[in-house]
Design a protein around this motif. Structure first.
Motif, PDB file in Angstrom:
ATOM      1  N   LEU A 111       0.800  -1.212   0.000  1.00  8.44           N
ATOM      2  CA  LEU A 111       0.000   0.000   0.000  1.00  8.44           C
ATOM      3  C   LEU A 111       0.837   1.268   0.000  1.00  8.44           C
ATOM      4  CD1 LEU A 111      -2.620  -1.003   2.734  1.00  8.44           C
ATOM      5  CD2 LEU A 111      -2.752  -1.387   0.266  1.00  8.44           C
ATOM      6  N   ILE A 112       0.355   2.271  -0.725  1.00  3.55           N
ATOM      7  CA  ILE A 112       0.821   3.641  -0.580  1.00  3.55           C
ATOM      8  C   ILE A 112      -0.373   4.432  -0.062  1.00  3.55           C
ATOM      9  CG2 ILE A 112       1.698   5.696  -1.730  1.00  3.55           C
ATOM     10  CD1 ILE A 112       2.324   2.747  -3.650  1.00  3.55           C
ATOM     11  N   LEU A 113      -0.205   5.052   1.097  1.00  6.14           N
ATOM     12  CA  LEU A 113      -1.294   5.761   1.769  1.00  6.14           C
ATOM     13  C   LEU A 113      -1.079   7.262   1.648  1.00  6.14           C
ATOM     14  CD1 LEU A 113      -1.410   3.600   5.035  1.00  6.14           C
ATOM     15  CD2 LEU A 113      -2.616   3.212   2.868  1.00  6.14           C
ATOM     16  N   SER A 114      -2.069   7.951   1.111  1.00  8.66           N
ATOM     17  CA  SER A 114      -1.968   9.395   0.936  1.00  8.66           C
ATOM     18  C   SER A 114      -3.115  10.121   1.606  1.00  8.66           C
ATOM     19  CB  SER A 114      -1.947   9.762  -0.558  1.00  8.66           C
ATOM     20  OG  SER A 114      -0.723   9.422  -1.157  1.00  8.66           O
ATOM     21  N   ALA A 115      -2.802  11.258   2.194  1.00  6.52           N
ATOM     22  CA  ALA A 115      -3.757  12.199   2.776  1.00  6.52           C
ATOM     23  C   ALA A 115      -2.929  13.386   3.252  1.00  6.52           C
ATOM     24  CB  ALA A 115      -4.539  11.573   3.925  1.00  6.52           C
ATOM     25  N   ARG A 116      -3.576  14.381   3.817  1.00  2.16           N
ATOM     26  CA  ARG A 116      -2.818  15.543   4.307  1.00  2.16           C
ATOM     27  C   ARG A 116      -2.160  15.270   5.652  1.00  2.16           C
ATOM     28  NH1 ARG A 116      -7.170  20.120   4.539  1.00  2.16           N
ATOM     29  NH2 ARG A 116      -8.332  18.301   5.276  1.00  2.16           N
ATOM     30  N   ARG A 117      -2.812  14.509   6.523  1.00  3.99           N
ATOM     31  CA  ARG A 117      -2.370  14.367   7.909  1.00  3.99           C
ATOM     32  C   ARG A 117      -1.433  13.171   8.057  1.00  3.99           C
ATOM     33  NH1 ARG A 117      -7.842  13.818  10.944  1.00  3.99           N
ATOM     34  NH2 ARG A 117      -8.254  12.507   9.114  1.00  3.99           N
ATOM     35  N   GLU A 118      -0.138  13.444   8.104  1.00  6.39           N
ATOM     36  CA  GLU A 118       0.847  12.369   8.148  1.00  6.39           C
ATOM     37  C   GLU A 118       0.736  11.556   9.431  1.00  6.39           C
ATOM     38  OE1 GLU A 118       5.599  11.630   7.300  1.00  6.39           O
ATOM     39  OE2 GLU A 118       4.792  13.673   7.350  1.00  6.39           O
ATOM     40  N   ALA A 119       0.433  12.212  10.547  1.00  2.30           N
ATOM     41  CA  ALA A 119       0.322  11.475  11.814  1.00  2.30           C
ATOM     42  C   ALA A 119      -0.806  10.449  11.751  1.00  2.30           C
ATOM     43  CB  ALA A 119       0.096  12.448  12.967  1.00  2.30           C
ATOM     44  N   GLU A 120      -1.915  10.816  11.135  1.00  2.00           N
ATOM     45  CA  GLU A 120      -3.040   9.879  11.006  1.00  2.00           C
ATOM     46  C   GLU A 120      -2.709   8.759  10.021  1.00  2.00           C
ATOM     47  OE1 GLU A 120      -6.156   9.674  12.724  1.00  2.00           O
ATOM     48  OE2 GLU A 120      -4.765  10.817  13.975  1.00  2.00           O
ATOM     49  N   LEU A 121      -1.978   9.090   8.966  1.00  2.00           N
ATOM     50  CA  LEU A 121      -1.536   8.048   8.041  1.00  2.00           C
ATOM     51  C   LEU A 121      -0.654   7.033   8.756  1.00  2.00           C
ATOM     52  CD1 LEU A 121      -0.650  10.073   4.811  1.00  2.00           C
ATOM     53  CD2 LEU A 121      -2.618   8.556   5.151  1.00  2.00           C
ATOM     54  N   GLU A 122       0.237   7.528   9.617  1.00  2.00           N
ATOM     55  CA  GLU A 122       1.107   6.622  10.371  1.00  2.00           C
ATOM     56  C   GLU A 122       0.291   5.749  11.317  1.00  2.00           C
ATOM     57  OE1 GLU A 122       4.382   4.593  11.791  1.00  2.00           O
ATOM     58  OE2 GLU A 122       4.123   5.794   9.975  1.00  2.00           O
ATOM     59  N   ARG A 123      -0.749   6.330  11.931  1.00  2.00           N
ATOM     60  CA  ARG A 123      -1.632   5.531  12.794  1.00  2.00           C
ATOM     61  C   ARG A 123      -2.260   4.392  11.996  1.00  2.00           C
ATOM     62  NH1 ARG A 123      -6.782   4.995  13.166  1.00  2.00           N
ATOM     63  NH2 ARG A 123      -7.202   6.770  11.766  1.00  2.00           N
ATOM     64  N   VAL A 124      -2.755   4.704  10.800  1.00  2.00           N
ATOM     65  CA  VAL A 124      -3.354   3.675   9.954  1.00  2.00           C
ATOM     66  C   VAL A 124      -2.310   2.629   9.574  1.00  2.00           C
ATOM     67  CG1 VAL A 124      -4.448   3.226   7.717  1.00  2.00           C
ATOM     68  CG2 VAL A 124      -5.141   5.220   9.053  1.00  2.00           C
ATOM     69  N   ARG A 125      -1.117   3.077   9.197  1.00  2.00           N
ATOM     70  CA  ARG A 125      -0.064   2.143   8.797  1.00  2.00           C
ATOM     71  C   ARG A 125       0.270   1.179   9.927  1.00  2.00           C
ATOM     72  NH1 ARG A 125       5.494   1.168   8.304  1.00  2.00           N
ATOM     73  NH2 ARG A 125       6.015   2.678   9.925  1.00  2.00           N
ATOM     74  N   GLN A 126       0.380   1.695  11.144  1.00  2.00           N
ATOM     75  CA  GLN A 126       0.732   0.849  12.281  1.00  2.00           C
ATOM     76  C   GLN A 126      -0.379  -0.138  12.638  1.00  2.00           C
ATOM     77  OE1 GLN A 126       3.612   0.434  13.663  1.00  2.00           O
ATOM     78  NE2 GLN A 126       4.592   2.065  12.476  1.00  2.00           N
TER      79      GLN A 126
END
Length: 265
Positions: free
Chosen positions: A33-48
């Motif tokens: 997956l490549i996850l994109s959005a504005r909020r990097e902290a929330e993307l990291e939460r999803v990734r983890q």
């Protein structure tokens, strides 16, 4: 059939809601997956939260400022190789009437909901044509089929998506490139809270219909099932699907009278 196992899947709007659900369900199928959005902290939460965080990369982006989609697509391909599936999920809604919606708000809605998905798709099309395969899933809405008060810009952007992607399918669908339009109804997300209100500011209020809507993970599963079946379009809705059929099959004056009586935020 489109199998997501070992495929590279790029998801926009992946920091929550349907996008987060798409990430979870694609990861469960063995996708990278490549996850994109504005909020990097929330993307990291999803990734983890994914079963294999190492198989997900973060690519923060503000789709209202998508200056170079080709460069962004090249960056995305640098993580795990060429993109196989693009899930254009990012979007912004509206909670203002035509009279109180300024042109900057209309342009913002169109940038995020129409121009950005088209730009990312076009950036990937040459590579897909060369390889003879590629799939784009577009999260549209029931508003791609119907209209409602206080949704002039949102309905316009979603209608535009259908026009562009249906036309692209006619041109490219016999060349190995697949297009799936997903049209959710009420889904329990923050779309109302984040919608544009008066003056282009966030509406900041939840919608009772959305609170009682479908779980975003369930919606995401239905979207991936449609992609796997190479469906052209899928309507993911409960009783609100009645409005779609009402608009399609009955006189427009009847639908207009019906919609005018509805109480909407």
């Amino acid at each position: 059939m489109t199998d997501l196992s070992n495929k590279v899947v790029w998801i926009t709007g992946a920091s929550g809601g349907i996008g987060e659900g798409l990430a979870q369900r694609a990861a469960a199928r063995g996708a990278k997956l490549i996850l994109s959005a504005r909020r990097e902290a929330e993307l990291e939460r999803v990734r983890q939260s994914l079963p294999r965080p190492q198989d997900a990369a973060l690519l923060p982006v503000d789709l209202t400022r998508l200056d170079d989609s080709q460069a962004l697509a090249a960056h995305a391909a640098g993580f795990f190789g060429p993109i196989d599936v693009l899930a254009n999920n990012a979007g912004i809604s509206q909670r203002t009437s035509a009279l109180e919606t300024g042109m900057p708000a209309y342009r913002q809605i169109m940038e995020v909901d129409f121009f950005a998905p088209v730009a990312l798709t076009q950036a990937l099309l040459p590579g897909w044509l060369q390889r003879g395969s590629g799939h784009v899933a577009v999260v549209s809405s029931v508003f791609g089929h119907i209209a409602m008060a206080r949704r002039t810009g949102y309905a316009a952007a979603k209608h535009a998506l259908h026009g562009w992607y249906d036309s692209a399918r006619i041109e490219l669908g016999d060349k190995g490139i697949r297009f799936t339009l997903a049209c959710p109804g009420f889904v329990n997300t923050n779309v109302s809270v984040n919608a544009l209100g008066p003056g282009g500011q966030p509406w900041g209020k939840d919608d009772v219909h959305l609170q009682g809507g479908m779980d975003p993970s369930v919606c995401a599963e239905k979207i991936w099932q449609a992609v796997e079946r190479d469906q052209y379009e899928v309507l993911i809705a409960g009783k609100e699907r009645i409005a779609v059929y009402f608009k399609r099959f009955l006189p427009l004056r009847w639908y207009t009278a019906f919609a005018r009586k509805l109480k909407v935020n």
